[in-house]
Design a protein around this motif. Structure first.
Motif, PDB file in Angstrom:
ATOM      1  N   GLY A 471       0.832  -1.193   0.000  1.00 46.18           N
ATOM      2  CA  GLY A 471       0.000   0.000   0.000  1.00 46.18           C
ATOM      3  C   GLY A 471       0.868   1.245   0.000  1.00 46.18           C
ATOM      4  O   GLY A 471       2.098   1.181   0.020  1.00 46.18           O
ATOM      5  N   ARG A 472       0.214   2.409  -0.026  1.00 54.21           N
ATOM      6  CA  ARG A 472       0.941   3.678  -0.050  1.00 54.21           C
ATOM      7  C   ARG A 472       0.157   4.692   0.773  1.00 54.21           C
ATOM      8  O   ARG A 472      -1.076   4.741   0.727  1.00 54.21           O
ATOM      9  CB  ARG A 472       1.108   4.181  -1.472  1.00 54.21           C
ATOM     10  N   VAL A 473       0.908   5.513   1.531  1.00 57.14           N
ATOM     11  CA  VAL A 473       0.315   6.633   2.257  1.00 57.14           C
ATOM     12  C   VAL A 473       0.843   7.917   1.623  1.00 57.14           C
ATOM     13  O   VAL A 473       1.917   7.940   1.014  1.00 57.14           O
ATOM     14  CB  VAL A 473       0.671   6.575   3.760  1.00 57.14           C
ATOM     15  N   HIS A 474       0.078   9.019   1.758  1.00 55.05           N
ATOM     16  CA  HIS A 474       0.472  10.264   1.119  1.00 55.05           C
ATOM     17  C   HIS A 474       0.059  11.435   2.006  1.00 55.05           C
ATOM     18  O   HIS A 474      -1.009  11.413   2.630  1.00 55.05           O
ATOM     19  CB  HIS A 474      -0.192  10.403  -0.260  1.00 55.05           C
ATOM     20  N   ASP A 479       3.128  24.842   2.711  1.00 53.21           N
ATOM     21  CA  ASP A 479       4.198  25.836   2.662  1.00 53.21           C
ATOM     22  C   ASP A 479       4.679  26.020   1.235  1.00 53.21           C
ATOM     23  O   ASP A 479       4.621  25.104   0.397  1.00 53.21           O
ATOM     24  CB  ASP A 479       5.383  25.376   3.535  1.00 53.21           C
ATOM     25  N   TRP A 480       5.168  27.293   0.967  1.00 54.27           N
ATOM     26  CA  TRP A 480       5.751  27.575  -0.344  1.00 54.27           C
ATOM     27  C   TRP A 480       7.171  28.084  -0.145  1.00 54.27           C
ATOM     28  O   TRP A 480       7.415  28.966   0.656  1.00 54.27           O
ATOM     29  CB  TRP A 480       4.921  28.618  -1.092  1.00 54.27           C
ATOM     30  N   PRO A 481       8.106  27.523  -0.923  1.00 53.52           N
ATOM     31  CA  PRO A 481       7.945  26.369  -1.822  1.00 53.52           C
ATOM     32  C   PRO A 481       7.684  25.104  -1.012  1.00 53.52           C
ATOM     33  O   PRO A 481       8.021  25.040   0.164  1.00 53.52           O
ATOM     34  CB  PRO A 481       9.296  26.314  -2.548  1.00 53.52           C
ATOM     35  N   PRO A 482       7.067  24.128  -1.662  1.00 54.83           N
ATOM     36  CA  PRO A 482       6.687  22.913  -0.914  1.00 54.83           C
ATOM     37  C   PRO A 482       7.913  22.259  -0.270  1.00 54.83           C
ATOM     38  O   PRO A 482       8.986  22.190  -0.863  1.00 54.83           O
ATOM     39  CB  PRO A 482       6.072  22.010  -1.996  1.00 54.83           C
ATOM     40  N   ASN A 483       7.700  21.790   0.964  1.00 60.09           N
ATOM     41  CA  ASN A 483       8.770  21.111   1.686  1.00 60.09           C
ATOM     42  C   ASN A 483       8.804  19.630   1.303  1.00 60.09           C
ATOM     43  O   ASN A 483       7.770  19.021   1.003  1.00 60.09           O
ATOM     44  CB  ASN A 483       8.573  21.234   3.201  1.00 60.09           C
ATOM     45  N   ALA A 484       9.984  19.069   1.320  1.00 61.94           N
ATOM     46  CA  ALA A 484      10.123  17.633   1.084  1.00 61.94           C
ATOM     47  C   ALA A 484       9.630  16.878   2.308  1.00 61.94           C
ATOM     48  O   ALA A 484      10.051  17.161   3.437  1.00 61.94           O
ATOM     49  CB  ALA A 484      11.589  17.282   0.799  1.00 61.94           C
ATOM     50  N   ILE A 485       8.724  15.949   2.064  1.00 65.84           N
ATOM     51  CA  ILE A 485       8.118  15.195   3.163  1.00 65.84           C
ATOM     52  C   ILE A 485       8.810  13.837   3.263  1.00 65.84           C
ATOM     53  O   ILE A 485       9.016  13.151   2.265  1.00 65.84           O
ATOM     54  CB  ILE A 485       6.608  15.030   2.947  1.00 65.84           C
ATOM     55  N   THR A 486       9.152  13.466   4.478  1.00 62.31           N
ATOM     56  CA  THR A 486       9.806  12.178   4.755  1.00 62.31           C
ATOM     57  C   THR A 486       8.857  11.331   5.577  1.00 62.31           C
ATOM     58  O   THR A 486       8.289  11.786   6.582  1.00 62.31           O
ATOM     59  CB  THR A 486      11.121  12.390   5.524  1.00 62.31           C
ATOM     60  N   TYR A 487       8.713  10.071   5.130  1.00 59.87           N
ATOM     61  CA  TYR A 487       7.810   9.137   5.806  1.00 59.87           C
ATOM     62  C   TYR A 487       8.636   8.168   6.650  1.00 59.87           C
ATOM     63  O   TYR A 487       9.734   7.742   6.260  1.00 59.87           O
ATOM     64  CB  TYR A 487       6.964   8.361   4.795  1.00 59.87           C
ATOM     65  N   SER A 488       8.073   7.771   7.780  1.00 59.24           N
ATOM     66  CA  SER A 488       8.739   6.785   8.645  1.00 59.24           C
ATOM     67  C   SER A 488       7.703   6.113   9.514  1.00 59.24           C
ATOM     68  O   SER A 488       6.588   6.624   9.692  1.00 59.24           O
ATOM     69  CB  SER A 488       9.806   7.452   9.521  1.00 59.24           C
ATOM     70  N   ILE A 501       8.571  -5.563  10.855  1.00 57.23           N
ATOM     71  CA  ILE A 501       8.083  -6.456   9.806  1.00 57.23           C
ATOM     72  C   ILE A 501       7.604  -5.670   8.594  1.00 57.23           C
ATOM     73  O   ILE A 501       7.401  -6.232   7.526  1.00 57.23           O
ATOM     74  CB  ILE A 501       6.964  -7.365  10.367  1.00 57.23           C
ATOM     75  N   PHE A 502       7.447  -4.332   8.767  1.00 57.59           N
ATOM     76  CA  PHE A 502       7.046  -3.485   7.654  1.00 57.59           C
ATOM     77  C   PHE A 502       8.056  -2.357   7.498  1.00 57.59           C
ATOM     78  O   PHE A 502       8.717  -1.944   8.462  1.00 57.59           O
ATOM     79  CB  PHE A 502       5.641  -2.901   7.883  1.00 57.59           C
ATOM     80  N   TRP A 503       8.168  -1.859   6.291  1.00 61.35           N
ATOM     81  CA  TRP A 503       9.073  -0.750   5.965  1.00 61.35           C
ATOM     82  C   TRP A 503       8.345   0.213   5.047  1.00 61.35           C
ATOM     83  O   TRP A 503       7.558  -0.197   4.193  1.00 61.35           O
ATOM     84  CB  TRP A 503      10.329  -1.288   5.286  1.00 61.35           C
ATOM     85  N   ILE A 504       8.615   1.514   5.266  1.00 61.19           N
ATOM     86  CA  ILE A 504       7.956   2.526   4.436  1.00 61.19           C
ATOM     87  C   ILE A 504       9.023   3.313   3.700  1.00 61.19           C
ATOM     88  O   ILE A 504      10.073   3.648   4.258  1.00 61.19           O
ATOM     89  CB  ILE A 504       7.067   3.451   5.300  1.00 61.19           C
ATOM     90  N   SER A 505       8.787   3.596   2.454  1.00 62.54           N
ATOM     91  CA  SER A 505       9.725   4.382   1.652  1.00 62.54           C
ATOM     92  C   SER A 505       9.757   5.805   2.188  1.00 62.54           C
ATOM     93  O   SER A 505       8.696   6.443   2.299  1.00 62.54           O
ATOM     94  CB  SER A 505       9.303   4.377   0.181  1.00 62.54           C
ATOM     95  N   PRO A 506      10.943   6.334   2.526  1.00 62.84           N
ATOM     96  CA  PRO A 506      10.988   7.673   3.126  1.00 62.84           C
ATOM     97  C   PRO A 506      10.487   8.764   2.184  1.00 62.84           C
ATOM     98  O   PRO A 506      10.013   9.800   2.659  1.00 62.84           O
ATOM     99  CB  PRO A 506      12.474   7.872   3.453  1.00 62.84           C
ATOM    100  N   SER A 532       7.011  13.908   7.977  1.00 63.28           N
ATOM    101  CA  SER A 532       7.771  14.996   8.572  1.00 63.28           C
ATOM    102  C   SER A 532       8.388  15.839   7.475  1.00 63.28           C
ATOM    103  O   SER A 532       8.859  15.308   6.452  1.00 63.28           O
ATOM    104  CB  SER A 532       8.861  14.441   9.497  1.00 63.28           C
ATOM    105  N   ASP A 533       8.373  17.171   7.718  1.00 64.79           N
ATOM    106  CA  ASP A 533       9.079  18.074   6.805  1.00 64.79           C
ATOM    107  C   ASP A 533      10.362  18.590   7.452  1.00 64.79           C
ATOM    108  O   ASP A 533      10.781  19.713   7.213  1.00 64.79           O
ATOM    109  CB  ASP A 533       8.171  19.235   6.392  1.00 64.79           C
TER     110      ASP A 533
END
Length: 870
Positions: A471-474, A479-488, A501-506, A532-533
């Motif tokens: 699956g995928r979360v989004h 904010d402008w310019p858009p901040n890079a969002i990191t997932y964990s 047992i699970f891993w999420i693409s940052p 997180s930004d």
């Protein structure tokens, strides 16, 4: 004239002390004259002779006719060096012509005299010279003696001087003298005293000699000098003076020099005058950064060697206003956050701009002319301070914002004082420095990331491959310019066996499987993901539902087993009561199916029930038929497969899978003793031994040969001893008894090749007769077992393992015979297959009787019982 008694009181004896001074009365006497001698004496009393001769005494009148003998002092009487007694002959004559001559004996008495100095100190004052810096040592030896040879004591005055005198009279210095600090001369009173307190004193003069041991020092106290830059060569800067303590009041001969390398100044070596020798440019490096010049001036008391002193002087170069202000750097890059409040300070230009002129009147400058696109949002507080502040508000998210992130501003900086640039810039007109300021508006992280969903639910099969995306979360950020969002993943996502047992693409938010999913362990996983930004973050819940899949194999007990059954076992019998029980974590107990996959020749065995239960029994399905040759194998290795495929659960499953468990059984069929058996051909065991010679083992034949010779010699020696003992015990000829003392039995075995009978490696009980019989597990051959005969041993070179079970049980099969065995090995094998007889308990046998009994037992074992011919 006639001699009469004129000297009244003589002869007489008197005493006088030694060392008596001149004029000391020694003896008084009178002269008696005749009444007719009106004029007294014609010749006064006179010493006409002395013994020994001396002029130490004389006679003088005391008035009238009274006279005295006194000392003349020449020589001075000395008890230790002169005679101890003197006889003086005194003659007198009066006017009538009468004379008289008598003797006065004077005895010199001893007197305690003062000690006396000897050597040069006794005749003159002694002067001693001591070099300064000399360590304490003996500087003079005083020589004195006592006329009475009494023990002398030396002393020294004054006591405060740095000298001491010892009992031997040696004068020692007690310190190391410094000519420049200590007195230059010392006067010592040396006193020598005898035991009665009489003493003598002499003076010793000690002069301290000056040496060149002091460093010259500077008398010039000033250390800092100031001169303007650009002074002409020859300009006097300072007059350096010094003094040498060793020179005292005399003029010093000193030599001056500059130790530090400097091209701007020089010093006169004789006078110490410091003057300018080169151009001094305050604005050139290194004077631009360091306007002070330090010089090390050295003064020496010798041209090449000696003592020296050093002094550091500092020359400060005063500046003139000959340089415009400079800014370093001339371009500035600053950042300001968006929405910064007006009045916020950005940069102080004065911290980066300077006029290298030192004087306050020369280094003043101002900032003017703020310009550039968007300069209305900025301002200078004043022309002197150079402080740049914001005057407007910039919001990057505001649609009215022109979208400019970097603003370029220019500021002019110029000198306030009247410039004097002609020395450097003859064609000076005007100098203006331009400062460029680049201000970047820095975005502020004002908004939190927001997930598109508050929670996410994913459904996956428990057999999903590791690494698969489930699956995928989004999340988004305003904010402008858009901040890079990191997932964990910040919580959950672990099991008992796996930490994560699970891993999420940052960067993308894809959720992947890192470990094996197991429905039987965990049916649902709930964990928390974070977006997180780098400054702000938000979380969302993720639920992963696991779909069950038949992925577990049946596990049965026992997994392997060994059984033995008689050949005539009835059909339908549960073999040895054996049964297997199976379990499956993801299958119903009624879903198992049993079938024998391998080893069930002629289908003699089945499991009942064959399906629908987690327990099944092993059943004999058909009889064995070895007589007709249908069955030939006496050992069955069954591979039983148990599957869970006949009953599928009605629960929702992603796929129907079949898992199989395995059980291994080893079944040995025991032959019936009453069954006719086929004979099996015998076999011959031949062992071949081949010896190979290795060149590197040259010592082997040598050692073997030597050992054989030693053994042969030992056997011969033992035989000789045995023969000698037998002869000594044998009776003489004709007297021998009928019964021999020793009985020897010799067994000779045939050296021919021997065939070995079949090896019987099993035993069983006949169900009809109840007797025990032996059988061969491979051929089925049988024979009755004697009660006193053990089971034949299995030779490692004749048999190998034919079948083994998990309990370590198995049968042995004879190997193929080798035709190259030596005869010795065959004989050993033949002997090994024959049982050895034992004597009965409590019975003793002779060697002859034992041999007869063994032969009889062997014959009975060959004739009796059921056996197979070789």
């Amino acid at each position: 004239g006639r001699r009469t008694q004129l000297l009244k009181g003589l002869p007489a004896t008197t005493t006088v002390e030694e060392n008596s001074a001149a004029g000391v009365s020694v003896y008084n006497f009178n002269v008696t004259v005749s009444p007719l001698a009106s004029e007294g004496v014609a010749i006064p009393p006179t010493i006409v002779n002395s013994n020994p001769l001396t002029e130490a005494f004389d006679i003088e009148s005391k008035g009238g006719l009274e006279f005295r003998v006194f000392t003349t002092g020449n020589p001075v009487l000395d008890y230790e060096t002169m005679p101890k007694s003197f006889d003086l002959q005194i003659f007198v004559e009066d006017t009538t012509g009468r004379t008289d001559l008598n003797i006065l004996t004077i005895q010199v008495t001893d007197k305690n005299e003062r000690p006396i100095f000897r050597g040069n100190i006794a005749i003159q004052a002694v002067t001693i010279y001591v070099l300064e810096g000399t360590p304490p040592e003996c500087i003079y030896q005083v020589d004195a003696a006592d006329p009475e040879n009494a023990k002398l004591k030396y002393s020294l005055l004054p006591a405060t001087v740095p000298f001491s005198i010892r009992e031997s009279g040696a004068i020692f210095s007690t310190k190391e003298f410094d000519y420049e600090k200590d007195p230059h001369c010392y006067f010592l009173n040396i006193t020598v005293t005898d035991t009665d307190g009489l003493n003598s004193t002499k003076t010793v003069n000690i002069n301290i000699i000056n040496i060149n041991d002091e460093r010259p020092y500077f008398t010039t106290k000033q250390r800092i000098y100031r001169i303007p830059e650009e002074q002409s060569p020859g300009t006097i800067v300072a007059n350096i003076t010094a003094k040498d303590p060793d020179d005292e009041d005399s003029p010093s001969r000193l030599f001056y020099s500059i130790q530090s390398s400097d091209r701007h100044f020089s010093i006169n070596p004789a006078t110490g005058v410091l003057q300018v020798t080169g151009r001094i440019d305050r604005d050139a490096l290194p004077l631009r950064l360091h306007p002070n010049i330090s010089l090390i001036v050295r003064v020496e008391d010798g041209p090449s060697s000696g003592h020296a002193g050093e002094m550091e002087i500092t020359i400060i170069i005063d500046d003139v206003n000959d340089n415009p202000p400079e800014c370093n750097p001339s371009a500035f890059r600053k950042e300001a956050n968006e929405n910064t409040t007006p009045g916020t300070f950005l940069v102080n230009l004065r911290n980066y701009c300077k006029d290298i002129d030192i004087a306050p009147s020369n280094n003043q400058f101002s900032f003017t002319g703020l310009s550039g696109f968007g300069s209305n949002n900025f301002a200078l507080e004043s022309t002197v301070s150079g402080r740049l502040v914001m005057t407007g508000t910039i919001d990057l998210e505001n649609p009215a914002n022109p979208g400019v992130e970097v603003y370029t501003l220019t500021v002019r900086v110029q000198d306030i004082a009247h410039p004097n640039y002609s020395s450097k810039y003859p064609f000076y007109i005007s100098f203006d420095n331009i400062i460029y300021i680049y201000i970047r508006i820095k975005p502020v992280n004002e908004f939190f990331p927001v997930f598109c969903n508050l929670s996410y639910v994913f459904t996956v099969s428990e057999i999903t491959k590791v690494g698969s995306i489930i699956g995928r979360v989004h999340a988004t950020d305003e904010d402008w310019p858009p901040n890079a969002i990191t997932y964990s993943i910040v919580a959950g996502a672990g099991t008992r066996d796996y930490t994560n047992i699970f891993w999420i693409s940052p960067t993308k938010g894809d959720v992947r499987v890192l470990g094996r999913l197991d429905y039987e362990t965990t049916q649902k996983h709930v964990f928390t993901v974070q977006a997180s930004d780098q400054e702000k973050f938000t979380t969302a819940s993720v639920t992963v539902n696991i779909l069950e899949v038949n992925d577990e194999e049946p596990v049965c007990s026992p997994a392997s087993y060994s059984l033995q059954i008689p050949v005539n076992l009835a059909v339908g019998t549960n073999i040895n009561g054996f049964r297997i029980e199976c379990q499956d974590r993801d299958s119903d107990p009624r879903s198992f199916r049993y079938f024998i996959n391998e080893g069930n020749e002629n289908s003699h065995f089945i499991f009942s029930p064959s399906a629908g239960s987690n327990t099944s029994r092993l059943i004999l399905a058909s009889r064995f038929d070895y007589e007709s040759g249908l069955d030939k194998n006496w050992i069955y290795s069954l591979h039983v497969h148990i599957t869970d495929d006949n009953l599928v659960s009605a629960r929702d499953k992603t796929t129907h899978l079949i898992k199989t468990g395995t059980v291994t059984l080893s079944i040995r069929v025991i032959p019936n003793p009453t069954t006719a058996t086929t004979t099996t051909p015998g076999f011959t065991v031949v062992t071949k031994r081949e010896n190979l010679y290795s060149p590197s083992a040259w010592y082997v034949p040598f050692v073997v040969t030597l050992g054989s010779l030693l053994l042969l010699g030992l056997l011969g020696y033992l035989g000789l001893l045995l023969l000698t003992r037998l002869r000594s015990r044998c009776p003489p000829a004709g007297k021998a008894r009928s019964t021999p003392l020793f009985c020897f039995t010799f067994c000779v075995s045939s050296q021919t090749m021997t065939k070995l009978n079949t090896v019987f490696d099993g035993e069983a009980r006949d169900p009809v007769t109840g007797r025990m019989y032996e059988f061969n597990t491979r051929s089925g051959a049988r024979r009755w077992k004697k009660s006193n005969e053990p089971l034949q041993p299995m030779l490692s070179m004749q048999v190998t393992s034919s079948a083994t079970d998990n309990s370590g049980q198995g049968t042995d099969r004879a190997e193929a015979p080798s035709k190259k065995e030596p005869s010795e090995k065959r004989k050993k094998l033949t002997a090994a297959t024959k049982p050895a007889a034992k004597p009965s308990a409590g019975q003793s046998e002779t060697p002859g009787q034992a041999g007869l009994r063994l032969q009889k037992k062997k014959e009975e074992s060959e004739d009796g019982g059921l056996s197979s011919s070789a």
